[in-house]
Motif scaffolding. Structure first.
Motif, PDB file in Angstrom:
ATOM      1  N   GLN B 139       0.775  -1.086   0.100  1.00  0.00           N
ATOM      2  CA  GLN B 139       0.109  -0.044   0.004  1.00  0.00           C
ATOM      3  C   GLN B 139       0.818   1.355  -0.045  1.00  0.00           C
ATOM      4  N   GLU B 147       3.886  -0.761   4.146  1.00  0.00           N
ATOM      5  CA  GLU B 147       2.513  -1.243   4.664  1.00  0.00           C
ATOM      6  C   GLU B 147       2.120  -2.319   3.608  1.00  0.00           C
ATOM      7  N   LEU B 149      -0.119  -5.555   2.616  1.00  0.00           N
ATOM      8  CA  LEU B 149      -1.559  -6.283   2.586  1.00  0.00           C
ATOM      9  C   LEU B 149      -1.400  -7.634   2.203  1.00  0.00           C
ATOM     10  N   LEU B 159      -3.018  -6.238   7.357  1.00  0.00           N
ATOM     11  CA  LEU B 159      -2.316  -5.098   6.989  1.00  0.00           C
ATOM     12  C   LEU B 159      -1.012  -5.334   8.016  1.00  0.00           C
TER      13      LEU B 159
END
Lengths: 433, 268
Positions: B139, B147, B149, B159
Motif C-alpha cells: 500500500q 505497509e 496487505l 495489514l
C-alpha cells in the motif's frame, strides 16, 4: 515335556457344573481361549450372556445398539455405554525421542489437517525403535481443542511470549519458540501442516533457520521415504524423509482409538527477538468483492424473496456475501456469478443463510460443505428446513426487515434485546450443533 | 540507499524493486509460459517502481517462457546463466549482495520441479531480511517501512508493517498480471551472465515421476458387530434437524438468527 495336551478330568468336571462351589475360580483360571485335545478352539457357550432378574439366562446380541427400548438389562447397557466413551489411555513415561507437531489452530480449533498431521506423527513414532512422544506445539489461543483425543502426548502451549500475544501474525516470535523447543527437546522430526493458515510459512522459516532441507507437500511419508507433489500438482517426487516435513491434507489417518496424556512441557527459556514485521490487524474487506466459493458468510436469496432492495440492504448491514438460487438468477434478479449450487458455485461458507430457498437437490449439493445453515422459509416441509441448523418459518420480508433493524441498531451501538433471552438461545443453538 | 527519501507515491523510480521470475507451465498442456504468481509479482513491481524494476532469473534461458515477462513492458532480464541442476539460492544471494534491492518480490511456489517455495525463505535467512508471505498488495512505502496487505484464506486481508529491505511472495489474490505484448517481448534484452554455480547434489538422488492420483479417503465404519455394520450400511443418516421456530413474532425470529450469527462470529 511333550506337547500332548493333558486333560484334568476333575477340573473339567467342575467346569461342567455351574453350581459347584469352585466353579467361579476354575472359570477365572481357564478364561481365555480354550483348546480342545486336538488343538481346536473351544467356545464355552455358558460364558456368554448374563443371568437376568428372574434367574433366566439372557444373551444380548444387539451390542447395545437397539435404542434401549426395554430389551436390555441395565448391566448390559452400562457396559456398552462405557465401552463407547472410555478410550484406552496411551502413556509415554520416559520418551527416548520426541516428534514435534506444530498445529495451525486456525480459529483456535484443531482442523482436520492438524489431526491428520498428529496421526502421521504417531505413525513415525511407531515405525521407530524405542518409545517416542508426540509433542504438539500450539501457539495462540485454543478453543475446545481436544489435544488428548487428537494424539498429543506432550504439549507446548503458549498464548503469549514476552507480552506479545501469539494469536495474530507474529512469525518471528513463533520461530523463537520453535527454536527453544529445538534446543530443549531436539525432536527427531518436525511436522507441519502444509496449509495457508500459517503452517507452511512457519515450517519454511524453521527449515531455513535450522539449515534443513524440508520435505514439502508430502502426502505419503514413512521413516525413510517420502512422496511429495511437485509444481502445478503434475509430478511426484520420491525422496528420503527429512527432519522437517510439511504435510499435505489427508496424509495419514487421525488418531481415534486412543487417548493421550497431553502433558504440558514448560520451556526454560525462549530467545528474545525484535520483530521486523508488525501486525496492524485485519482490514475490513468489501464482502461483495470476495469470491463466492471462498466466502465465509453468505446470505442467499431464492424464489421467496420479493423485496430485492431490502435483501441487498440486509446483506450490506450484516457484512454478508450475496448468493442466489437458480430461480433468482434466471428471473434476472441476481447476476449469474452469484448462483450457488451444482450448476453455479460450490460454496464453503461457515454460515449460510438461505432466504426463501426451498432447496433443490442441485442447490443442496452446492452447500454441502457449509457448517451452519439457517433457513427462512414459509413452507416448513421443504428440504432446506431439513438440512438447516436453525429454521425460521415465516414471511421473509418481515423477518429480513427485523434483521435489518437489529443489525443497524447493533452497528450504532444501541442494544435492544433483553440479555437473558439472548444467553439461553445461544446455548440452545450450540446444542443443536 | 536512503530509505527516507521515498515519497509516498507510486511508480517511484528511486525504489529498487527486483522480481525473481521462473518459467511456468500450462497446467493442462505443460507448455512453457510465464508463471502466474511470478507474473503477478512483476505486475506489482511495475506498479511500485515502473519500468525501472528489475527481473532476475537463474537458470538456462528458456526463451518462450521468459520473454513473456519482457512483453509486460520491461526492457531487460538479468539472466544468471547456470546449469539446470544448480542451486539457485547462493547465486541469488551473491547477486542481491552486489546489487542490493529494497523489495524483492516472487511467487509462492514454482510451477515446475520440486516447487518447495523455499527460495525466498532461504534468501531471507542468508541476507538477514524479513520475509512476508502471500501478499496481495503493497500500500505504501515511507521512512524505511512498507505497509503490506497480506492475503488470508476466505478473501480476508491483513495489514502488516515491515521494515525495508524485505522479501515478499505474491499470492494469487494480487491483481492479475497485465497481458504481454509480442513486440516488446521480442525486443527485450536477455543477455546471460555465466555464473559458477554448485550443483545441487542431494536433488540428483531423488526421482521424479508423473503425479499419481491420490487415494480418496473412505468413510470407514469401525463397527464391532455385524449388526453395527449392517446399520451403518443401510440406515439413513439421522437428519439432526436443527431448531425450527414456527411461532412468535418476526422480531423474535430475527433475534434468534442474529444470536446464531453472533455466536458463530460472522457478525461483529
Amino acid at each position: 515335556m511333550t506337547d500332548i495336551p493333558r486333560r484334568d478330568p476333575r477340573t473339567e468336571w467342575i467346569l461342567r457344573n455351574r453350581l459347584h462351589p469352585q466353579y467361579d475360580e476354575m472359570v477365572a483360571v481357564n478364561s481365555g481361549p480354550v483348546r480342545g485335545p486336538t488343538g481346536l478352539l473351544r467356545k464355552n457357550p455358558h460364558a456368554v450372556g448374563f443371568i437376568g432378574p428372574n434367574g433366566i439366562k439372557r444373551i444380548d446380541r444387539s451390542a447395545g445398539l437397539t435404542g434401549g427400548a426395554g430389551g436390555l438389562s441395565s448391566r448390559a447397557k452400562g457396559r456398552s455405554a462405557q465401552a463407547e466413551v472410555e478410550l484406552p489411555m496411551h502413556r509415554v513415561e520416559q520418551p527416548d525421542f520426541y516428534v514435534a507437531v506444530v498445529v495451525d489452530l486456525a480459529g483456535g480449533r484443531l482442523s482436520s489437517h492438524d489431526k491428520d498431521v498428529l496421526g502421521q506423527a504417531h505413525q513415525l513414532v511407531k515405525a521407530a525403535e524405542g518409545e517416542g512422544a508426540v509433542v504438539a506445539v500450539a501457539l495462540g489461543e485454543a478453543r475446545e481443542a481436544n489435544f488428548d483425543k487428537a494424539g498429543a502426548d506432550r504439549m507446548v502451549h503458549l498464548t503469549e511470549v514476552y507480552g506479545q500475544s501469539l494469536t495474530g501474525y507474529c512469525p518471528e516470535h513463533k520461530l523463537a519458540v520453535l527454536e527453544a523447543v529445538e534446543s530443549e527437546l531436539a525432536p527427531r522430526y518436525w511436522l507441519f501442516p502444509d496449509s495457508v493458515h500459517g503452517g507452511a510459512d512457519l515450517g519454511s522459516r524453521l527449515a531455513a533457520r535450522l539449515s534443513e532441507r524440508p520435505v514439502v507437500h508430502a502426502w505419503q511419508v514413512d521413516a525413510d521415504h517420502s512422496v511429495c507433489r511437485g509444481g502445478s500438482q503434475l509430478t511426484d517426487w520420491h525422496r528420503p524423509t527429512a527432519r522437517v516435513i510439511l504435510l499435505a491434507e489427508e496424509c495419514a489417518l487421525p488418531i481415534d482409538e486412543t487417548r493421550h496424556e497431553a502433558k504440558p512441557i514448560e520451556l526454560a527459556s525462549i530467545p528474545k527477538v525484535t520483530p521486523r514485521i508488525e501486525d496492524l490487524g485485519q482490514v475490513e474487506v468489501d464482502p461483495s468483492k470476495i469470491a463466492l466459493g471462498e466466502a465465509e458468510f453468505i446470505l442467499s436469496a431464492g424464489n421467496g424473496v420479493r423485496d430485492w432492495s431490502q435483501f441487498h440492504e440486509v446483506a450490506t448491514a450484516l457484512g454478508a456475501t450475496e448468493g442466489a438460487s437458480r430461480v433468482a438468477v434466471d428471473d434476472g434478479n441476481m447476476p449469474r456469478f452469484r448462483q450457488v449450487g451444482a450448476t453455479g458455485t460450490w460454496v464453503t461458507a461457515r454460515v449460510y443463510v438461505a432466504v426463501g430457498i426451498s432447496g433443490a437437490i442441485q442447490h443442496m449439493q452446492g452447500i454441502g460443505r457449509c457448517d451452519k445453515v439457517v433457513a427462512i422459509n414459509l413452507d416448513d416441509g421443504c428440504d432446506m428446513i431439513k438440512r438447516a441448523d436453525l429454521s425460521v418459518i415465516g414471511n421473509s420480508q418481515g423477518i429480513l426487515g427485523e434483521l435489518l433493524r437489529l443489525a443497524e441498531s447493533r452497528q450504532s451501538g444501541t442494544e435492544l434485546e433483553s440479555p437473558k433471552a439472548t444467553a439461553e438461545s445461544t446455548e440452545e443453538d450450540r446444542h443443536v450443533a | 540507499m536512503s530509505p527516507d527519501s521515498f515519497p509516498n507515491s507510486f511508480s517511484n523510480p528511486d525504489l529498487k524493486v527486483a522480481s525473481l521470475i521462473s518459467v511456468g507451465q500450462h497446467p493442462k498442456s505443460g507448455r512453457a509460459r510465464r508463471a502466474s504468481q511470478d507474473a503477478r509479482a512483476v505486475e506489482l513491481g511495475l506498479k511500485m517502481a515502473g519500468s525501472s524494476s528489475r527481473l532476475i532469473h537463474v537458470g538456462g534461458g528458456d526463451e518462450t517462457g521468459l520473454r513473456q515477462y519482457l512483453g509486460m513492458g520491461l526492457p531487460e532480464i538479468t539472466l544468471l546463466e547456470a546449469d539446470g541442476r544448480a542451486d539457485a539460492v547462493p547465486i541469488l544471494v551473491r547477486h542481491l549482495k552486489e546489487q542490493p534491492a529494497d523489495i524483492v518480490l516472487t511467487g509462492i511456489h514454482a510451477e515446475r520441479g520440486e516447487a518447495s517455495g523455499m527460495v525466498p525463505y532461504l534468501l531471507a535467512e542468508y541476507l538477514g531480511w524479513p520475509i512476508v508471505p502471500r501478499i496481495a498488495d503493497i500500500q505504501k512505502v515511507e521512512e524505511g517501512f512498507a505497509e503490506v496487505l497480506q492475503a488470508l484464506p476466505r478473501g480476508q486481508r491483513r495489514l502488516l508493517r515491515v521494515s525495508l529491505p524485505f522479501i515478499a511472495t505474491v499470492d494469487n489474490a494480487a491483481p492479475d498480471a497485465r497481458q504481454y505484448a509480442f513486440g516488446p517481448a521480442r525486443r527485450g534484452l536477455m543477455d546471460g551472465v555465466a555464473v559458477d554455480a554448485p550443483v545441487d547434489e542431494t536433488r540428483l538422488e531423488w526421482q521424479e515421476s508423473p503425479a499419481k492420483p491420490r487415494p480418496k479417503r473412505l468413510n470407514v465404519v469401525k463397527a464391532k458387530s455385524a449388526a453395527d455394520r449392517f446399520k451403518a450400511a443401510t440406515a439413513k443418516p439421522q437428519g439432526q434437524g436443527g431448531k425450527v421456530i414456527r411461532d412468535g413474532t418476526d422480531r423474535e425470529k430475527a433475534e434468534a438468527i442474529m444470536e446464531l450469527l453472533i455466536a458463530e462470529g460472522v457478525v461483529r
